[in-house]
Design a protein around this motif. Structure first.
Motif, PDB file in Angstrom:
ATOM      1  N   LEU A 174       2.636   5.986  -3.339  1.00 58.03           N
ATOM      2  CA  LEU A 174       3.681   6.643  -4.022  1.00 58.03           C
ATOM      3  C   LEU A 174       3.608   6.578  -5.568  1.00 58.03           C
ATOM      4  O   LEU A 174       4.533   7.098  -6.397  1.00 58.03           O
ATOM      5  CB  LEU A 174       5.213   6.204  -3.718  1.00 58.03           C
ATOM      6  CG  LEU A 174       5.252   6.265  -2.005  1.00 58.03           C
ATOM      7  CD1 LEU A 174       6.870   5.833  -1.665  1.00 58.03           C
ATOM      8  CD2 LEU A 174       5.007   7.683  -1.497  1.00 58.03           C
ATOM      9  N   ASP A 212       1.047  -1.144  -0.057  1.00 59.51           N
ATOM     10  CA  ASP A 212       0.103   0.072   0.104  1.00 59.51           C
ATOM     11  C   ASP A 212       1.029   1.113   0.043  1.00 59.51           C
ATOM     12  O   ASP A 212       0.615   2.184  -0.562  1.00 59.51           O
ATOM     13  CB  ASP A 212      -0.881  -0.043   1.201  1.00 59.51           C
ATOM     14  CG  ASP A 212      -2.171  -0.926   1.009  1.00 59.51           C
ATOM     15  OD1 ASP A 212      -2.332  -1.651  -0.064  1.00 59.51           O
ATOM     16  OD2 ASP A 212      -2.721  -1.331   2.260  1.00 59.51           O
ATOM     17  N   VAL A 213       1.944   1.133   0.833  1.00 57.36           N
ATOM     18  CA  VAL A 213       2.852   2.258   0.709  1.00 57.36           C
ATOM     19  C   VAL A 213       3.382   2.540  -0.567  1.00 57.36           C
ATOM     20  O   VAL A 213       3.397   3.817  -1.134  1.00 57.36           O
ATOM     21  CB  VAL A 213       4.087   2.175   1.732  1.00 57.36           C
ATOM     22  CG1 VAL A 213       5.139   3.248   1.447  1.00 57.36           C
ATOM     23  CG2 VAL A 213       3.530   2.021   3.085  1.00 57.36           C
ATOM     24  N   MET A 214       3.823   1.676  -1.097  1.00 54.75           N
ATOM     25  CA  MET A 214       4.207   1.730  -2.730  1.00 54.75           C
ATOM     26  C   MET A 214       3.162   2.176  -3.727  1.00 54.75           C
ATOM     27  O   MET A 214       3.332   2.980  -4.543  1.00 54.75           O
ATOM     28  CB  MET A 214       4.904   0.451  -3.204  1.00 54.75           C
ATOM     29  CG  MET A 214       6.114  -0.006  -2.508  1.00 54.75           C
ATOM     30  SD  MET A 214       7.403   1.325  -2.325  1.00 54.75           S
ATOM     31  CE  MET A 214       8.281   1.250  -3.969  1.00 54.75           C
ATOM     32  N   THR A 215       1.986   1.890  -3.410  1.00 51.06           N
ATOM     33  CA  THR A 215       0.699   2.228  -4.145  1.00 51.06           C
ATOM     34  C   THR A 215       0.632   3.746  -4.185  1.00 51.06           C
ATOM     35  O   THR A 215       0.349   4.415  -4.923  1.00 51.06           O
ATOM     36  CB  THR A 215      -0.493   1.519  -3.722  1.00 51.06           C
ATOM     37  OG1 THR A 215      -0.196   0.078  -4.070  1.00 51.06           O
ATOM     38  CG2 THR A 215      -1.594   1.951  -4.744  1.00 51.06           C
TER      39      THR A 215
END
Ligand SMILES: Nc1ncnc2c1ncn2[C@@H]1O[C@H](COP(=O)(O)OP(=O)(O)O)[C@@H](O)[C@H]1O
Ligand SMILES: [Mg+2]
Lengths: 257, 269
Positions: A159, A154-157
């Motif tokens: 970003l 989710d963090v990468m999503t």
């Protein structure tokens, strides 16, 4: 140096030297034939002559080349396939029967077949080494890539990361410690593969040399080859441990190395 | 009317008829039903309610991490969801901070904080400099080269906040960011959060189950109730800004907390 670190060094030296002393004493006092079990000092003497013989290093180089090539192929294939199968369930479903079957086949039993297909040269040994080394890396990679945390994704999503950025910044670092554990097993398997290949069909390499010494009943030299093979395995294993300290220093497993 | 158009321009987030149902048939769970909310630019809004009333779900739909069963979310006039597909353009101005710090253990604090800039393609020297600046702002100066494992829980949440702020987001979504911290660390971080939000004209949605926290930080508090999960009230918090921790000891504040508690209990019935 405190008390416990003194014993940590003293005790292994003590236990190994007692073992060697007992071995030597046993060979000299019992009536065991020197052809069956030479004394450690006899082996050491043979070894000290062998290491000045370029023949040994030629054969060692061959075996190392086969094992390392097989290992590199196994690692590249294992990581790629592990990643693809972890990300695309359809590929996993399609490949599952083959994977299960191949996992159940004793890979060593395929060695004669590979000699038949790839000849008596280095290629067949590389293939055997790769076949043996593949599964430990592959199965660890599959589990590791599947275990990437949804919250981290989710963090990468958030970003707006591209698939390649996810792979490099999240998936690979997450998987690396577990993949390295697989590689530690794999590198030993690659050595076994190369040696078995040389046993059954070859004219070069330490496996071939061991068989040749056996036929000459040169048992101390045979032991010498085993010692060299062990040291080679140790070298490769230690190298993977160093990789862990370089590439995954944040992981608890790096501290053992 | 011209008045209306000015107002429409200042709308940052608009949530209309939002419903989320997890699962189907017998086991279906309505996580949020028919929610409507409009946030003005620069507003600080809290979602307050007991656990299980759909706060996280609501926030994740706004963030584009969970698709809605029905209804729509617009951020700066762009729809976050086009059918079940997340819109990159609409979610670009959004930063989200999660309940756990979600720092990557293979990066240092500075590298973690700079991660959003790295993904956006900013050159290394520039993004590390910017990361150091923002670390300073949130009280992490001197910890830039530590690994997350070496930090206390409070420090990790600071780093997580720094990572959320490093891109200068226009919309900040916070899901119980300080919920696991002790009261003193929490107060300190709330003060910092309020100062940061005041400086950078950012629109914030904070999920919390602390009534005092909601009353202290917010311009408006949205009260939710479970079973079925829904919005039961929206309360304006009129205290002037800047606010200091002293505010919490004043009777008006305590009255407001009591009022919100009544609203929470009333909504649950
Ligand atoms: N991915 C999911 N699948 C199924 N049910 C979910 C999922 N996420 C949340 N829920 C359910 O939706 C309801 C609301 O959850 P949540 O939004 O996490 O509430 P809150 O954040 O207010 O505690 C809960 O009953 C929860 O069990
Ligand atoms: Mg929640």
């Amino acid at each position: 140096m405190n008390n416990s670190s003194f014993w940590r060094i003293a005790l292994p030296i003590l236990s190994v030297s007692s073992f060697l002393l007992f071995w030597s004493w046993y060979v000299h006092t019992s009536d065991v034939s020197a052809f069956v079990l030479p004394a450690p000092e006899t082996i050491l003497k043979a070894l000290s002559e062998m290491i000045f013989d370029p023949k040994l290093w030629h054969h060692a180089k061959i075996t190392l080349t086969e094992a390392v090539s097989g290992f590199v192929i196994a690692v590249s294939l294992g990581i790629s396939l592990g990643f693809i199968m972890a990300r695309v369930p359809a590929v996993e479903w399609a490949m599952k029967p083959f994977i299960v079957l191949l996992q159940l086949v004793p890979k060593i039993a395929l060695a004669p077949l590979f000699i038949l297909w790839f000849g008596f040269g280095l290629e067949s040994k590389i293939v055997i080494a790769a076949a043996l080394a593949f599964f430990p890396v592959f199965s660890n990679a599959l589990v590791a890539f599947k275990s990437v945390d949804n919250g981290d994704r989710d963090v990468m999503t958030m970003l707006q990361a591209t698939p390649l950025q996810r792979l490099i910044l999240l998936d690979l670092p997450t998987a690396l410690p577990v993949v390295l554990t697989g590689m530690e097993v794999s590198v030993v398997m690659a050595m076994i593969g190369a040696i078995v290949g040389e046993f059954i069909g070859g004219s070069e390499g330490l496996g071939y040399l061991a068989v040749a010494y056996l036929q000459e009943l040169a048992v101390p030299e045979l032991f010498g080859v085993i010692v060299v093979l062990t040291l080679m395995g140790l070298l490769l294993y230690t190298l993977i441990g160093r990789l862990r300290a370089w590439f995954a220093p944040w992981h608890a497993s790096a501290e053992k190395a | 009317m011209s008045d209306l158009s000015v107002e429409a321009e200042a709308v940052e987030v608009s949530i209309r008829g939002l419903t989320k149902i997890f699962g189907e048939g017998e086991g279906a769970v309505t996580a949020i039903s028919d929610a409507d909310l409009i946030l003005q630019r620069g507003e600080f809004l809290s979602l307050l309610g007991p656990s299980g009333c759909g706060k996280t779900t609501l926030l994740r739909i706004v963030a584009g991490l969970e698709f809605p069963t029905e209804g729509s979310v617009d951020v700066r006039g762009k729809s976050v969801w086009n059918r079940h597909k997340r819109s990159k353009a609409a979610t670009k101005p959004i930063s989200m901070m999660f309940q756990e710090a979600r720092l990557f253990p293979w990066f240092t604090v500075a590298q973690n904080v700079a991660l959003p800039l790295r993904v956006a393609g900013m050159p290394k020297a520039q993004r590390i400099e910017r990361a150091h600046e923002i670390c300073e702002t949130v009280g992490l100066a001197g910890f830039e080269n530590h690994r997350p494992a070496q930090l206390s829980g409070g420090m990790r949440q600071r780093a997580s906040l720094a990572r959320a702020l490093v891109t200068d987001p226009q919309v900040l979504l916070l899901d119980e960011p300080f919920g696991a911290l002790d009261a003193m660390t929490r107060d300190a971080l709330n003060m910092e959060l309020m100062q940061v939000c005041a400086r950078a004209d950012v629109t914030t949605i904070l999920v919390t189950h602390s009534i005092a926290e909601a009353a202290f930080l917010s311009d408006r508090v949205v009260v939710l109730a479970p079973r079925p999960a829904r919005i039961t009230g929206v309360e304006a918090i009129p205290f002037p800004r800047p606010r200091s921790l002293d505010l919490q000891r004043q009777t008006e504040f305590q009255d407001m907390v009591a009022h919100l508690r009544t609203a929470l209990v009333g909504g649950a019935e």
